[in-house]
Design an enzyme around this catalytic site. Structure first.
Site, mmCIF file in Angstrom:
data_model
loop_
_atom_site.group_PDB
_atom_site.id
_atom_site.type_symbol
_atom_site.label_atom_id
_atom_site.label_comp_id
_atom_site.label_asym_id
_atom_site.label_seq_id
_atom_site.Cartn_x
_atom_site.Cartn_y
_atom_site.Cartn_z
ATOM 1 N N SER A 115 0.832 -1.206 0.000
ATOM 2 C CA SER A 115 0.000 0.000 0.000
ATOM 3 C C SER A 115 0.862 1.249 0.000
ATOM 4 O O SER A 115 1.921 1.286 0.640
ATOM 5 C CB SER A 115 -0.912 0.008 1.235
ATOM 6 N N TYR A 138 -2.849 0.065 9.801
ATOM 7 C CA TYR A 138 -2.959 -0.569 8.485
ATOM 8 C C TYR A 138 -1.671 -0.363 7.691
ATOM 9 O O TYR A 138 -1.080 -1.317 7.180
ATOM 10 C CB TYR A 138 -4.152 0.000 7.714
ATOM 11 N N LYS A 176 -17.310 -1.391 0.060
ATOM 12 C CA LYS A 176 -16.270 -0.784 0.879
ATOM 13 C C LYS A 176 -16.769 0.380 1.739
ATOM 14 O O LYS A 176 -16.010 0.906 2.556
ATOM 15 C CB LYS A 176 -15.096 -0.326 -0.005
#
Length: 329
Positions: A115, A138, A176
């Site tokens: 990411s 995250y 999402k």
């Protein structure tokens, strides 16, 4: 057989679609379906089997699979506002390590989702340690797995590719919710209310002029398919290499919807004046944690042989809006 973890999710389902387009249907989808409606991402796709993530983890620990051609590892807790660090690290980091070692033992190529959140607020977006400073658990989970892999480069028995996705948008992200792309949020806002909301100016940027590297999920799938065909182990940024503003996304969404309704097209200033584009204050929870600018350095991606052009916001968002409109009709 091909395995796609997170295969009922946004990027995972698009990878299943890309494999189907190649005539590949011997695909095991691994996911959590606690959010049951994610199954809708798979109803038009062809797969061989489905397995819950916990059962899959037990199965690979017992070496219960054979004949696996490659693993696309997209499964993760992707909520950047998550606060249960133990869950995120177990689901994103520990699970990924187990899968990595299994793939290495059996000489199976692994293509996994990292990411762009690993860069935090550094303002630098090249795949180098000094640019990496994640702001949330995250991002840290993704960063830590990248670091773990880096310590293994010289001992790899099979190709491993880590893809640092930037701001991905496109089909199959309906589930999402607040983590969906701004393109989907703008589409829903305009369809329901006739206007869209963007953040007011911040970090020296004017209203809606914060800039991100927005990449269509078709381009993400294309990158994955390239490295499936032409393995070259590494960690790569996956963005367009060109930042564009949130205003650009909003204007493209509104005008794409207007075209389909045979209505007049307007520029940013006109849409602002008519209050079609409106600006709101940034939530307190995002202060100090909001990336006002991202732009992938894609030199390593290009050097590794990926030379396809990327869709601009104007091209990709327009394509997405037409897909959404067709789904609603």
């Amino acid at each position: 057989m091909y395995i796609v973890t997170g295969g009922a999710g946004f990027i995972g389902a698009n990878l299943v679609h890309a494999l189907n387009q190649r005539g590949i249907t011997d695909i095991l989808v691994v996911d959590h379906l606690t959010q049951a409606d994610k199954f809708l991402n798979l109803t038009d796709l062809e797969i061989a089997d489905y397995m819950e993530a916990e059962r899959f983890l037990e199965a690979i620990e017992k070496d219960q699979f054979s004949g696996v051609e490659a693993v696309f590892h997209e499964g993760a807790c992707s909520d950047t506002m998550a606060t249960d660090g133990r869950y995120v690290m177990e689901n994103n980091y520990a699970f990924s390590k187990t899968l990595l070692h299994w793939c290495q033992r059996h000489h199976i190529p692994l293509l996994y989702a990292s990411s762009a959140s690993v860069y935090g607020m550094t303002g630098s977006f090249s795949e180098e340690r000094q640019a990496e400073s994640p702001l949330n658990i995250y991002g840290f989970s993704k960063f830590q797995f990248d670091q773990y892999l880096r310590r293994m480069w010289t001992t790899l028995e099979a190709p491993v590719h880590g893809f640092r996705y930037f701001n991905v948008y496109g089909p199959r992200e309906f589930h999402k919710a607040r983590m969906a792309s701004v393109a989907l949020h703008f589409y829903n806002q305009y369809r329901l209310d006739g206007h869209v909301h963007l953040f007011a100016g911040s970090a020296g940027y004017a209203n809606g002029e914060q800039r991100r590297d927005f990449i269509h999920v078709d381009d993400v799938a294309s990158v994955n398919m390239h490295f499936l065909d032409y393995p070259r182990s590494g960690i790569y940024n996956v963005g367009t290499g060109q930042a564009q503003s949130f205003n650009d996304v909003a204007v493209t969404v509104v005008n794409s919807m207007r075209r389909m309704a045979d209505e007049d097209i307007h520029d940013l200033a006109s849409l602002q004046k008519s209050q079609t584009i409106r600006y709101i204050s940034m939530p307190e929870a995002l202060h100090g944690k909001y990336q006002s600018f991202t732009q992938a350095d894609i030199h390593q991606l290009r050097a590794a042989g990926y030379n396809q052009p990327f869709l601009s916001v104007e091209q990709g968002v327009a394509r997405y809006i037409h897909w959404l409109a067709g789904r609603e009709s």
